[in-house]
Design an enzyme around this catalytic site. Structure first.
Site, PDB file in Angstrom:
ATOM      1  N   GLU A  31      -3.410 -22.591  17.213  1.00 17.51           N
ATOM      2  CA  GLU A  31      -4.509 -21.696  17.580  1.00 17.51           C
ATOM      3  C   GLU A  31      -4.025 -20.414  18.249  1.00 17.51           C
ATOM      4  O   GLU A  31      -4.572 -19.342  18.018  1.00 17.51           O
ATOM      5  CB  GLU A  31      -5.508 -22.429  18.478  1.00 17.51           C
ATOM      6  CG  GLU A  31      -6.330 -23.511  17.781  1.00 17.51           C
ATOM      7  CD  GLU A  31      -5.657 -24.857  17.689  1.00 17.51           C
ATOM      8  OE1 GLU A  31      -4.480 -24.971  18.111  1.00 17.51           O
ATOM      9  OE2 GLU A  31      -6.281 -25.823  17.205  1.00 17.51           O
ATOM     10  N   HIS A  67     -14.055 -33.362  23.322  1.00 14.45           N
ATOM     11  CA  HIS A  67     -14.680 -32.953  22.062  1.00 14.45           C
ATOM     12  C   HIS A  67     -16.189 -32.788  22.196  1.00 14.45           C
ATOM     13  O   HIS A  67     -16.898 -32.883  21.195  1.00 14.45           O
ATOM     14  CB  HIS A  67     -14.400 -33.996  20.961  1.00 14.45           C
ATOM     15  CG  HIS A  67     -12.983 -34.037  20.496  1.00 14.45           C
ATOM     16  ND1 HIS A  67     -11.979 -34.633  21.214  1.00 14.45           N
ATOM     17  CD2 HIS A  67     -12.376 -33.538  19.378  1.00 14.45           C
ATOM     18  CE1 HIS A  67     -10.832 -34.516  20.552  1.00 14.45           C
ATOM     19  NE2 HIS A  67     -11.045 -33.863  19.440  1.00 14.45           N
TER      20      HIS A  67
HETATM   21  C1  LIG Z   1      -5.363 -28.176  19.715  1.00 18.26           C
HETATM   22  C2  LIG Z   1      -6.140 -28.915  18.702  1.00 18.26           C
HETATM   23  N1  LIG Z   1      -6.430 -28.312  17.540  1.00 18.26           N
HETATM   24  C3  LIG Z   1      -7.124 -28.944  16.593  1.00 18.26           C
HETATM   25  C4  LIG Z   1      -7.558 -30.233  16.768  1.00 18.26           C
HETATM   26  C5  LIG Z   1      -8.397 -30.927  15.707  1.00 18.26           C
HETATM   27  N2  LIG Z   1      -7.621 -31.933  15.011  1.00 18.26           N
HETATM   28  C6  LIG Z   1      -7.675 -33.226  15.365  1.00 18.26           C
HETATM   29  S1  LIG Z   1      -6.628 -34.183  14.473  1.00 18.26           S
HETATM   30  C7  LIG Z   1      -6.104 -32.852  13.592  1.00 18.26           C
HETATM   31  C8  LIG Z   1      -5.068 -33.021  12.546  1.00 18.26           C
HETATM   32  C9  LIG Z   1      -3.833 -33.542  13.151  1.00 18.26           C
HETATM   33  O1  LIG Z   1      -2.831 -33.646  12.212  1.00 18.26           O
HETATM   34  P1  LIG Z   1      -1.529 -34.411  12.593  1.00 18.26           P
HETATM   35  O2  LIG Z   1      -0.966 -33.885  13.848  1.00 18.26           O
HETATM   36  O3  LIG Z   1      -0.651 -34.403  11.401  1.00 18.26           O
HETATM   37  O4  LIG Z   1      -2.016 -35.885  12.916  1.00 18.26           O
HETATM   38  P2  LIG Z   1      -2.748 -36.914  11.944  1.00 18.26           P
HETATM   39  O5  LIG Z   1      -4.215 -36.687  12.102  1.00 18.26           O
HETATM   40  O6  LIG Z   1      -2.268 -36.643  10.573  1.00 18.26           O
HETATM   41  O7  LIG Z   1      -2.353 -38.242  12.463  1.00 18.26           O
HETATM   42  C10 LIG Z   1      -6.747 -31.688  14.001  1.00 18.26           C
HETATM   43  C11 LIG Z   1      -6.528 -30.353  13.412  1.00 18.26           C
HETATM   44  C12 LIG Z   1      -7.249 -30.841  18.007  1.00 18.26           C
HETATM   45  N3  LIG Z   1      -7.661 -32.085  18.296  1.00 18.26           N
HETATM   46  N4  LIG Z   1      -6.551 -30.174  18.931  1.00 18.26           N
END
Ligand SMILES: Cc1ncc(C[n+]2csc(CCOP(=O)(O)OP(=O)(O)O)c2C)c(N)n1
Ligand SMILES: Cc1ncc(C[n+]2csc(CCOP(=O)(O)OP(=O)(O)O)c2C)c(N)n1
Ligand SMILES: [Mg+2]
Ligand SMILES: [Mg+2]
Lengths: 342, 328, 342, 328
Positions: free
Chosen positions: A69, A138
């Site tokens: 971000e 959230h």
């Molecule tokens: C700072 C932040 N940005 C965006 C999100 C929203 N978000 C939650 S899970 C996710 C994807 C995460 O991907 P990854 O780190 O690969 O973990 P996975 O879900 O694949 O286990 C996002 C964008 C968040 N929780 N925190």
């Protein structure tokens, strides 16, 4: 929406669809508008507000980002200063902590730091609100946090008509606009939705002026000021109060910055009583600002102490019974009236 | 890649101009601040971060840039602002907080904005990277020419914003170059105590892009490496990470007692001052004449004097204009 | 400090030195206390509040960090949860944007998220305030921003006595405390300093209770509520008003969270008039909260509309004449009285 | 490094336990959410991120940990919570939002805290790294044993917090291991579109520490690499960065239509399900008997059933207790 006569054959849209429509319409006429954010491309936005855009405008202008971000909001500032009109999405407002420097120190201040020689025409869309047990990282609103810091306009629509008009206005503004949409109004079935938010939306492009509140229900006995989902709580409370022969006026702020103090003051001058409804935290936030704005202007208009119906100063709990206990509601507004009238 | 004679002259001129400006500022800065040093006083109040000693990085990189290219710099921005062609009168007036300043006095020395030459700087560590990457994206999206260069300090390479912007630039293959000025200090903390690697160019591996370290605070070596990186960016081949060894001859900001420096460091730094070194090479290797250099130095002194005069003679902003230019 | 009789041979300390003394005294008796931050070691802190610590406690417990605020503040949370009592410094509060997630979503919420099973005993020290032309990213106060979000206590001393006592209290607290010290009070010559902040400080360790405001000057006609440097403006204004036969009471909030509404309300109930002085931005901040807290409690105590003397809603300009135009001052407080009395 | 027979049994048991729990949760999750799917309804409201398919990472790493070691996990935490030994009854009760939950219902599935086994997780990307590094520092400062492991997703490796924490752990040589679960997606965005490098282990170079990529979603391979890294950390030799290939069999969260997946991906993932694979290897290579495994599976089913029963039978929190436990 109260006050708008909707013909039965008129098109109704959710806020999600009206946001996407405003974006698409501006993208058609202005090639400098583009959208960036997490999952705003193929997925169409977790909250549906960019649905259909990647199909029409392609992945260059509708650009999925890494989970960075600070990087992409900072990039939006740079692109805006360079002549583009970026729209960025911060998926949940709760995430502002990882990137607020790019928002409040860059996006919000670079016009000023440049002495007005730069424009920073960008829109930061972000979802707010709880009520569906998504836990304390959230479910926040954080309206006061954004509105407190200078240099960014802040809007928060309560219905699809305003949502489209405020989005179009934001896209055409040469200053940064934070566009806060409430998940509970968005019209995504999986989040439930407030039916009152889904209203008639004209197909043609139009703007709703940033910085103008709206009296969405007229009344004589008490002014209920709110924004976003709180407006719907207020309207429901007003219905209940009407049964008790209490006539409540409801003011939908629509914008927090600029704050339309004139409309608030005029309403309270008429009714003499003020309830402020805010899903953001109680202290040091929107509710106090609305009250202070009234009393510092003219103390004599008030016939009773104003009352806040806001989120208590605690992190947002997960358990449904706890979260619901904390959230503002029509019943709490009715109770606020009772307290005030007592 | 070696600079042309004109480029060499340009580089020397800008190094000298920057140095001369900062020497002048460093004197004026103490006006009103003696006998009691209080940062709030005098014609140039607030923090003042000088870049003396770091001129090679500015000229070695900016020699390859034109006004349409984008530069974001840091809290220590003067040398780069000058090398990027920021209007000197307006820049100095801004440093003096005058109405004629770049931003009418709203910005100050850490917030120099000159949109005409696409220059900006700011006060938060690593803050310029995102905007530079975004400007690069803007050019790519519109098919417009232009490379964006973000300067940062060695300490800044440990800030999250650095990582995010580098990855973004790399994954989107943007016309972007990141230049780290390794002066081996972040205020009082040595690089060795704050950065897990000796040289930040190795961090390029984290983004799958080229990385280069340029030792010696040598404007010609920097010119060469930066030239390749910028050409690569212009050709659409994506970003590069460059770290340049350099030195800050002054304290972190003016008033810094520099008690954290090891004994002898300052002397060694002054002995390695890049400006006399460059001067000697211009004479010995590149056929410049003493007269030419003296003339350049004189011109720099005159230019600085004129800018200072402009700033001093300019009016203060109207106090109530503080309330304007918040929104566009 | 007004109200404290200082014998001429009593030891006076600056706020910087009293903070360092409180830290040293706790570090001597509690091995779990340690300090982290940028330039807090060899340099002793840019604002002098850790001076002498590295010499006494060594570089392990007085730990210079990389410029990685998210990293080391997040690390402090982890260390606090693991049984340590970390003190971290955010050099300027303006930098909170790069690391606020670690502060407001972790530090402030982990006690709650753990259901109270974890303690998060940490202190976040940060400098606030302008007035010396450091520009818009190095001069902010942001009191309202921190106070608005639940889960962290927030204190802001106006003098060295309170500074020591609040620091000791913060170090012994099992909850996170944000300790906001104003650069203009710190006693660092190079920043100038308000002489009234340098007061008698007992050598022995003592605490000042977090969450208790203090009436630092008694009066009958108007209550001036402030914090930090604003308290000194208020005291000076009170001197001027006294010459006009106006008796002003001055309340030093000392803590924003918990906010001592009782003391504020009691004072206004007595004087009937309220001026709030705040160097933080005007809207959606401390000044509105103080006003709302009074009027929602009892509207009838006020004889005149309350007045705010706060920083206007603009980024902080560099040029001296502009910045001084924006800052609260004794003269503006006196003018606020005039407006109120008119 | 190969696991002992007991360790193999432990690994299989925990994989099965986690899978069984999530299969059960995924059914209960839809209670109250049909015919209309509204996340707010039912006994388990809110977002639900399942870790089915990623169990090898949890057991391969946590097999080397004891209760005194620290783990921070992500929004997708169940498999790690189980492998770290979090109290299952209290964990499930927390997921149900009950008074008997780990946090009395204040946290929910993304905020599982069990201080008894030093486990925590959270909802913001890469948020757990700082606290893990800090816990490692706490142990080092006090000379206490213990290694801290932070798990994160592949998408999280592009967040600034990752970079800052890695550098901090490396420069301070802390007993810390960072484990990236590379399931190749961040919600709907593929790793290839968000990470400039194919494999995040190369990012170890940015911190001067060892980096390893473990392909194949193979618990034994993960066990081996993690074992070395954790031993290294215990020995005071500093941190390691490990990325493990893995798969999420479910959507990002429950309700995800997974329209972004390429055709055939899901089928391929299910065909490579690590649990039947592990089972087959235990039988073929490690001399486990069918009976033994059936017994383990039965025990897991019973354990989950008991935990669900405990959660269902537990009382809701008192609504007004929402206002308590804000401060210690
Ligand atoms: C700072 C932040 N940005 C965006 C999100 C929203 N978000 C939650 S899970 C996710 C994807 C995460 O991907 P990854 O780190 O690969 O973990 P996975 O879900 O694949 O286990 C996002 C964008 C968040 N929780 N925190
Ligand atoms: C996010 C942030 N943290 C801390 C600071 C305070 N600060 C200003 S300059 C500086 C040191 C910077 O070191 P480096 O990046 O190496 O640049 P140099 O000053 O050496 O040119 C620090 C810590 C800041 N401005 N922003
Ligand atoms: Mg440096
Ligand atoms: Mg992933």
């Amino acid at each position: 929406m109260t006050g708008t006569i909707v013909k039965s054959n008129e098109r109704k849209l959710t806020i999600a669809r009206s946001m996407a429509e405003a974006l698409a319409q501006e993208m058609r006429i202005d090639p400098t508008v583009f959208v960036m954010g997490e999952d705003i491309g193929t997925l169409g936005g977790v909250y549906g507000n960019t649905r259909g855009l990647i199909e029409e405008f392609g992945p260059e202008r509708v650009r999925d980002t890494p989970i960075s971000e600070t990087g992409f909001i900072g990039a939006a500032v740079g692109a805006a200063q360079d002549g583009m009109r970026p729209v960025v999405e911060l998926m949940f407002v709760d995430f502002f902590g990882v990137c607020f420097d790019a928002i409040y120190n860059l996006m919000a201040k670079n016009i000023y730091f440049s002495g007005g020689h730069l424009k920073v025409p960008m829109v930061l869309m972000t979802s707010t609100g709880g009520g569906y047990s998504d836990g304390g990282q959230h479910s926040q609103c954080l309206y006061g946090t954004f509105a407190h810091l200078p240099g960014m306009k802040v809007v928060a629509p309560s219905n699809a008509y305003d949502a489209k008009g405020l989005m179009t206005a934001a896209l055409r503004d040469d200053s940064p606009v934070v566009y806060m949409y409430h998940k509970g109004l968005q019209g995504m079935g999986w989040l439930g939705t407030e039916p009152g938010a889904t209203v008639h939306v004209p197909e043609d492009s139009y703007t709703v002026e940033i910085g103008k509140a709206k009296v969405v229900r007229e009344g004589r006995d008490v002014t209920i000021v709110s924004l976003g989902i709180g407006v719907h709580h207020a309207l429901k409370a007003a219905d209940t109060l009407a049964q008790q022969n209490v006539s409540a006026e409801v003011v939908d702020l629509r914008s927090l910055v600029p704050l339309d103090r004139d409309t608030i003051r005029a309403s309270v001058a008429k009714t003499g009583r003020l309830i402020v409804v805010d899903e953001d935290y109680h202290s040091f936030g929107v509710s106090a600002e609305v009250i202070a704005s009234v009393v510092e202007h003219d103390l004599s208009v008030l016939k009773a102490a104003p009352v806040r119906v806001a989120y208590p100063d605690v992190p947002i709990p997960y358990a449904r019974v706890m979260e619901q206990f904390c959230l503002p509601s029509p019943a709490k507004i009715v109770a606020a009236w009772a307290q005030m009238a007592a | 890649m070696t600079p042309s004679r004109d480029e060499l002259a340009w580089m020397y001129r800008n190094m000298v101009l920057s140095r001369r400006l900062e020497e002048t500022i460093s004197k004026i800065y103490f006006e009103g601040k003696t006998p009691v040093f209080n940062m709030a006083n005098g014609p140039i109040p607030g923090e003042m971060h000088l870049s003396n000693g770091q001129e090679p990085v500015a000229v070695g990189v900016c020699a390859h840039l034109t006004a349409e290219d984008i530069v974001t710099a840091t809290h220590r921005p003067h040398h780069q602002a000058i090398a990027k062609g920021v209007d000197l009168d307006a820049m100095v007036a801004e440093i003096f907080g005058k109405a004629t300043g770049l931003s009418g006095g709203r910005g100050g020395h850490m917030h120099l904005f000159d949109p005409k030459v696409n220059f900006a700087c700011s006060g938060i560590i690593a803050q310029g990277l995102g905007p530079a990457v975004g400007a690069a994206l803007s050019r790519k999206l519109r098919g417009l020419p232009g490379v964006a260069v973000a300067f940062l300090g060695d300490g800044a390479a440990n800030q999250g914003a650095f990582h995010e912007a580098m990855n973004l630039a790399a994954v989107w293959k943007l016309p972007f170059v990141c230049v780290i000025e390794d002066n081996s200090w972040g205020i009082s903390v040595p690089k060795s105590a704050s950065t897990a690697v000796a040289r930040n160019d190795v961090r390029a591996a984290a983004y799958g892009i080229p990385g280069h370290y340029v030792a010696g605070n040598d404007p010609l070596a920097i010119y060469e490496v930066a030239g390749e990186a910028i050409a690569r960016a212009r050709a659409g081949a994506g970003p590069t990470l460059i770290e340049c060894e350099t030195y800050r001859l002054a304290g972190h900001f003016m008033g810094d007692a520099e008690g954290y420096r090891p004994k002898g460091e300052k002397e060694a730094l002054f002995a390695a001052d890049p400006i006399p070194k460059m001067r000697a090479r211009l004479l010995a290797e590149f056929g410049f004449s003493e007269d030419e250099l003296v003339a350049a130095e004189g011109a720099a002194a005159d230019r600085v004097a004129a800018a200072i005069r402009f700033a001093r003679d300019s009016a203060d902003p109207r106090p109530e204009d503080a309330l304007t230019a918040v929104f566009a």
